[in-house]
Design an enzyme around this catalytic site. Sequence first.
Site, PDB file in Angstrom:
ATOM      1  N   SER A 165      -0.375  36.978  35.810  1.00 60.45           N
ATOM      2  CA  SER A 165      -1.309  37.051  36.930  1.00 60.45           C
ATOM      3  C   SER A 165      -2.699  36.568  36.534  1.00 60.45           C
ATOM      4  O   SER A 165      -2.867  35.430  36.136  1.00 60.45           O
ATOM      5  CB  SER A 165      -1.343  38.484  37.468  1.00 60.45           C
ATOM      6  OG  SER A 165      -1.949  38.482  38.736  1.00 60.45           O
ATOM      7  N   ASP A 167      -6.294  33.827  42.403  1.00 62.68           N
ATOM      8  CA  ASP A 167      -6.098  34.152  41.002  1.00 62.68           C
ATOM      9  C   ASP A 167      -5.128  33.129  40.401  1.00 62.68           C
ATOM     10  O   ASP A 167      -4.803  32.124  41.055  1.00 62.68           O
ATOM     11  CB  ASP A 167      -5.556  35.586  40.852  1.00 62.68           C
ATOM     12  CG  ASP A 167      -4.179  35.745  41.464  1.00 62.68           C
ATOM     13  OD1 ASP A 167      -3.798  34.915  42.327  1.00 62.68           O
ATOM     14  OD2 ASP A 167      -3.466  36.697  41.110  1.00 62.68           O
ATOM     15  N   ASP A 205      -1.908  33.009  39.792  1.00 58.30           N
ATOM     16  CA  ASP A 205      -0.570  32.742  40.324  1.00 58.30           C
ATOM     17  C   ASP A 205      -0.478  32.814  41.843  1.00 58.30           C
ATOM     18  O   ASP A 205       0.608  32.690  42.409  1.00 58.30           O
ATOM     19  CB  ASP A 205       0.480  33.650  39.681  1.00 58.30           C
ATOM     20  CG  ASP A 205       0.146  35.133  39.823  1.00 58.30           C
ATOM     21  OD1 ASP A 205      -0.841  35.457  40.513  1.00 58.30           O
ATOM     22  OD2 ASP A 205       0.870  35.948  39.240  1.00 58.30           O
ATOM     23  N   ASP A 223      -1.045  35.178  44.197  1.00 58.63           N
ATOM     24  CA  ASP A 223      -0.773  36.300  45.091  1.00 58.63           C
ATOM     25  C   ASP A 223      -2.075  36.907  45.624  1.00 58.63           C
ATOM     26  O   ASP A 223      -2.092  37.496  46.687  1.00 58.63           O
ATOM     27  CB  ASP A 223       0.130  37.367  44.442  1.00 58.63           C
ATOM     28  CG  ASP A 223      -0.404  37.894  43.126  1.00 58.63           C
ATOM     29  OD1 ASP A 223      -1.378  37.310  42.598  1.00 58.63           O
ATOM     30  OD2 ASP A 223       0.138  38.883  42.626  1.00 58.63           O
TER      31      ASP A 223
END
Lengths: 472, 472, 472, 472
Positions: free
Chosen positions: B101, B243, B245, B247
Amino acid sequence: MRCRFVRRLFGTAGIRGRYPDEINPQLIAEVSASIATFFKARKCALGGDGRLTTPILKHSATVGLASVGVDVIDVSLTPLPVLAWSTSKLKCDCGVYITASHNPPQYNGLKAFRGDGMELLEDDEVRVEEIYFSRSWSSVEWFKVGHVEIVPYVVDEYVAELTSRLTPKEVKLKPKVLIDLANGAASLATPKVLEGLGAHVITLNANIDGRFPGRSPEPRSDVLKPFLPVAKSLGVDVFLAHDGDGDRLAVLSPNLGFIKQDRVIALLAKYVLSVRKGSVVVSIDVGNAVKDVVESLGGKLIVVKLGLTHEGLVKHGDVVMTAEPWKFIDPSWGPWVDGIYKASLIVKLMIEEGKNIDKLMEGIPNYPQARISVEVPKHLREYVYEALQNKLLEGGRGISEVITIDGLRVNYLDGSWMLIRKSGTEPKIRIYGESLTFNELKKRVDDLIVVVDKVLKDRGVHEFKVEGEVLP
Amino acid sequence: MRCRFVRRLFGTAGIRGRYPDEINPQLIAEVSASIATFFKARKCALGGDGRLTTPILKHSATVGLASVGVDVIDVSLTPLPVLAWSTSKLKCDCGVYITASHNPPQYNGLKAFRGDGMELLEDDEVRVEEIYFSRSWSSVEWFKVGHVEIVPYVVDEYVAELTSRLTPKEVKLKPKVLIDLANGAASLATPKVLEGLGAHVITLNANIDGRFPGRSPEPRSDVLKPFLPVAKSLGVDVFLAHDGDGDRLAVLSPNLGFIKQDRVIALLAKYVLSVRKGSVVVSIDVGNAVKDVVESLGGKLIVVKLGLTHEGLVKHGDVVMTAEPWKFIDPSWGPWVDGIYKASLIVKLMIEEGKNIDKLMEGIPNYPQARISVEVPKHLREYVYEALQNKLLEGGRGISEVITIDGLRVNYLDGSWMLIRKSGTEPKIRIYGESLTFNELKKRVDDLIVVVDKVLKDRGVHEFKVEGEVLP
Amino acid sequence: MRCRFVRRLFGTAGIRGRYPDEINPQLIAEVSASIATFFKARKCALGGDGRLTTPILKHSATVGLASVGVDVIDVSLTPLPVLAWSTSKLKCDCGVYITASHNPPQYNGLKAFRGDGMELLEDDEVRVEEIYFSRSWSSVEWFKVGHVEIVPYVVDEYVAELTSRLTPKEVKLKPKVLIDLANGAASLATPKVLEGLGAHVITLNANIDGRFPGRSPEPRSDVLKPFLPVAKSLGVDVFLAHDGDGDRLAVLSPNLGFIKQDRVIALLAKYVLSVRKGSVVVSIDVGNAVKDVVESLGGKLIVVKLGLTHEGLVKHGDVVMTAEPWKFIDPSWGPWVDGIYKASLIVKLMIEEGKNIDKLMEGIPNYPQARISVEVPKHLREYVYEALQNKLLEGGRGISEVITIDGLRVNYLDGSWMLIRKSGTEPKIRIYGESLTFNELKKRVDDLIVVVDKVLKDRGVHEFKVEGEVLP
Amino acid sequence: MRCRFVRRLFGTAGIRGRYPDEINPQLIAEVSASIATFFKARKCALGGDGRLTTPILKHSATVGLASVGVDVIDVSLTPLPVLAWSTSKLKCDCGVYITASHNPPQYNGLKAFRGDGMELLEDDEVRVEEIYFSRSWSSVEWFKVGHVEIVPYVVDEYVAELTSRLTPKEVKLKPKVLIDLANGAASLATPKVLEGLGAHVITLNANIDGRFPGRSPEPRSDVLKPFLPVAKSLGVDVFLAHDGDGDRLAVLSPNLGFIKQDRVIALLAKYVLSVRKGSVVVSIDVGNAVKDVVESLGGKLIVVKLGLTHEGLVKHGDVVMTAEPWKFIDPSWGPWVDGIYKASLIVKLMIEEGKNIDKLMEGIPNYPQARISVEVPKHLREYVYEALQNKLLEGGRGISEVITIDGLRVNYLDGSWMLIRKSGTEPKIRIYGESLTFNELKKRVDDLIVVVDKVLKDRGVHEFKVEGEVLP
């Protein structure tokens, strides 16, 4: 000498036009077949930029190449310099790249390369056109049709090789670099190389998108101006900007704005001549900053037509670099125009010398410069041009030299110069020049505009468009 | 109920750690095998972010999955929401995504998904851990080993489907959007969707690079602040930031700066409840802006533990959305946290309502808010927490409600509230709160800090770190 | 010298075992990491055969290689010789090939190659084992993990290069060739090369299938016998048969059946020595046909241990070929065992000389030959071996030479010889030999069997298994 | 009704011709564009056989399809039935397959499929031709050009689905099957399905090679006869043989040789009608074996023109199968001709009933049958045909029925019949027939040949070619 009355295919930099009216799959297939036939090629590298019509045209080029028995090495989506590099690296006999460079998104086209990665020479183009218009490409029988290999890794290999080649000898600065990728394929390469050299890289418009949503893919001063405050607010050491396929590079200072292409060329010449002695080939419109630097470093300056600087590499023995505005070739890297290499070299210099772009440019002369376009009705262009010619030549007393390689360039005894030139692609006359003072230059340009105005008025035309600027 | 004394694998959001010490190929292979065993899976979608160690760990996950007889659908480099979407779209039994993440580049990890694209429930995690620690995954014989398919096109399909789904009903504005992609895989999706909806998109840091050269991949207020002048100088209508990735999404106003996550949630709730009636699930730290909006629109607010909002979808029947700071699920699109969908929905609203982000946020309540972290020595955390608990509960007179779902939340009669909570991943205590006035809130926070200070001093500790801010 | 008491990894030809008990993903990952560490490799070619567990083990090898910082060039499904060729062609530092050669389908394993395509030397294996057992491979940090390139075209390039290299000088016959591909990866290469040379090729079992449905992947005489009537009924000029990964080749005559490997080696030696003079390296069990041919052509015969003929290339200066039964290396093509090259060379000879296999073998000596295995209880093997040794040496009168390179070989004055040797992989003793007459040979073998019988009976063992045959 | 005077594109089974004179990239691109335009397609599956010119023509088809805005799902190299299956499975609007079926290697062509996998109806073809010849396909603008996805896994999915569908209910035999793949793409599918069902499979010519080195890709009796001893020597239970692209299948007994297509159809009908009741559609040249079986099982026989059996599925409501010689459609599997399914069904029957092919055919009637071609000068064909017509009709006394759907078929009271028909692709007249005795049939054929001879002699032609055979 090329006959100007035949139909032409190639413009000043490859073939370009609107899809599908001017550029379509059939044309690309047939031109590709013609190129391969000209080169008697057995293996051809094929690439393309991020335009929406590039994939279909790459399929067409594949068909054209394979149909004449050529094996196709499809290097996938890459910036243009990477295709040129691949052509040489993968030992291909020629290269084909689908692109319309910095044209709007509805355009597309094709650039062709020799086996060593150099763009076609003018003579090559003429011969390819002969094959194309006479439909005499060499179709092969069913069992000799070419094969296709898809090779998606050359960008990474190019990045690795270029990074390793330009590794700074010492690190005096970790420069903060803003680079605008124009939504083009150079997004896959330039940021990684600059990072690899040691820069802190922030990117603009690095999402590859053939609609060019971020900005026009042409890295002109006026296109990039809106992004200058970005560079300033981020406090970067330099702001770089590519065109759509990565052969071109604009250099900007967050403080001083757009840096004249001549001065960038002079900077590069200064570096190149510090490493190797020899000749520097430039186009006719390149100014005195380059001349000063080259001569002061004992180099020889060779002046050629616009769009043909790469031919200088073939015709002259000891060329250490060629350049025209935007475009730079370092033959020790490869004989192709390479904006990624250009960006990397500038950043390398910043790192090694510990200087931001402003300091790096210190000492590179900065002359007032005019780059003007005058748009005149097509049927009157010759009259206007002749009148401008006469005007330039009349003031014979201060003239030191008259050059007619490409348009008419008059050099004056004090080092200043003026150049007029008919555009190769539009109904325009270009006026270029440099003087020692801004006012003198402005006057010279104004005098020429008056001439244009008079010729046109005499023939009933009362308005015409003048573009470009005179920079101090 | 999870036993807190066993070794744990999963943190609040998947498994994460430094490569190769904490997260390495063998761990990922064995966890993947455990996940597939838990799901009795026959087909698993596999994806990953742009980190440098993601490819090797995807190979490991492939080995783990195939070794227990599962066919692997490798969707290549995609943002996280696209992997979740693919899991559902391609009818897989589960999904695995390699990511850390927003952690620094030396980290990596894994998130797992149910067949419908929802992240694992807490109970699922416990059972996967049981399999993992007991090494009881189900290796298969040589002729049952799983196959691998590489499917690189799902991002494009996701983009097409999302764009089509959110097409604006009318176009009152072509908003200018600046979006910072954090050098992450969302670069492949979000800009295209926003363009497709009708925005003019300019991107920052859209070159995918696992070193995160442009900025920290965590879209915190302090990380994004330096880019606010960029948004301002470009005159955009909104500034969005992902961010690593995809999400998560931060929303910023070029004029007003970082917009509180609560208010963004409230805006989304306002939209969702205008379309469908039902419950809104939020985490315990979400503030009154959401409450006000949800209740005013006749929705029901359900409060759950941090990191478990998605479980609300399973436990409650009529949930129309879930949210916690940064993370948003619209179950009508799919039961996964989707920052791309979130960005697209906000831009859709701007287009349909003809408003920039400032105007769009008008009418969404804006309460002073505190989000503070206090770092205390591990062995003293319980003492500090207990003292804070006592402090909060002592002022019993104005208290309307005490909630102990996750930490201790005290709601006051005037609508203000305070929450203390032990961090799940670090030796910290979080303090959250809202009040009607900035000064009151500041005082409440200060009172708690005094308590901390006292407890620590009593035990010989004279310094401790306080992070975060109280926003007006 | 290798210590025989340490745990071993490598057998006589790479690492092999049953999946998943003996050979599993973790082992392959760790061995691959050890190999790359030994070679200090930066780039490694990776391939594998068509077994069902090969893809998962290739993923494991990829993980192992990348985890120590090695870039992996995955050449996809190829026969073994093509991986060796690729290792050299693509300038890799080493090569890894997943295969269990001709073992049953539940087996798998690994073979490793030096940068020039040669299999590991015995010393290399020992050093790889040291790294493996001491777990001292060199894991790298997150930013140095290796990259993976998938390159699926090397088989076609191998086919093109080999075909062009062996193009017949003249065409006296278009031979009809039946070739059985053992459901292996050589199906992708050998038929195309033979066709390209000018043969009419009919294939058996060319569908690649890791279950080996057509026949056992070991091209033994008894395995191929059932297909001889096929060759006969099709009236082919030769019947060839590969093993599972294409390093081995059996040669059969439709009329005369299985041709002794010695005679095939002699045929190849005859050709090679007609082109280049030098030494021929063979294993200790190779018979007089080879000796006669090599010596008659002025070549020098060097005899080495079984499984180590390739080491001869390193240790001797002027080697023009090496061979042991099944396996052939022509160093002018490359230092790897290549059954595809072997097949192609034989077919080339047929085309150039206008002969079917029977005519081609005319003039190659044909001696009665024994190849026998005696299976004895493990704990009695040394007793039996010693007794056999004594028996062989007792008849000292006719002995011309005693060789102890690998087992015990006794050469007699009349040119006949006997060899006893303990198997490296099974509890067996091998008995090989040649004599001038079939009856004499049979007697010598029977005498040895009597010795075995006696030793065993003396120790209470009344039954033992004898395999193999004495051929006239 | 199709006008027979317009230029035609489609023959009896798609478009076919020699490369590059008759079939070339431009034609394929334009026909593909026409097909997609006809279907108003948004998504098209594209596949092709193993011919050497198939890849280049697939690139052309891609260009044609994408240029009219269609997304292309390229399923790579597959047998024809797999493309048809994919068209349906992947929810495409149409399918295009590059093949020249069983024609020699210098040929290529195209077959087109509806969204459900059915080949074009005759009316569809006419409308595609209209679009093609009027050049009225619908080119799209630059931003609507179709995308391409390469999906190489459908063969494996087809194999898995078909194997699972036909899994034998019980296993009474593990039949030994020899199958000749004609060097075609069915090599990727049929052997795996048969193995999966439980057969022991040995393959001939399973190396995919567009030169068809093993044998002619047409699985005619005379082409396969040389391989019958192979089947016999291997002692197989059945010998199957595909054509080049896998829609056709020949069935042979190692003992009894080539089995008449009518009898194979009858066998399939017997099975299909045992599962589902309904109509069976066959072409006009199908014989009494089918009629007997269908009627005895209560099915209804519908007779249609050659090449149009699939149209029966559209025109009739309760069709349970269609067949013409070589070609078989089971609509419960899918409305396409599927030789792989046909092979699998026969092997399934062998396994379930525990019978080799000879036993399986027991009980299927076997009538003497003639399939003759008479080649006559083009300008005389009508005369000959008329005379034959008269001859057939004159013997009116025994005639029970005259059918003129496709040529002239005369049924006699005793069940025997004769059919004459002008070939659709060659200057030939076909003569088919069945009688109760071989001699009677031979006499009927001879009588017709005499008629031909007379007509031609009268017009000065003294020689003509007669092909085919009368089988007992």
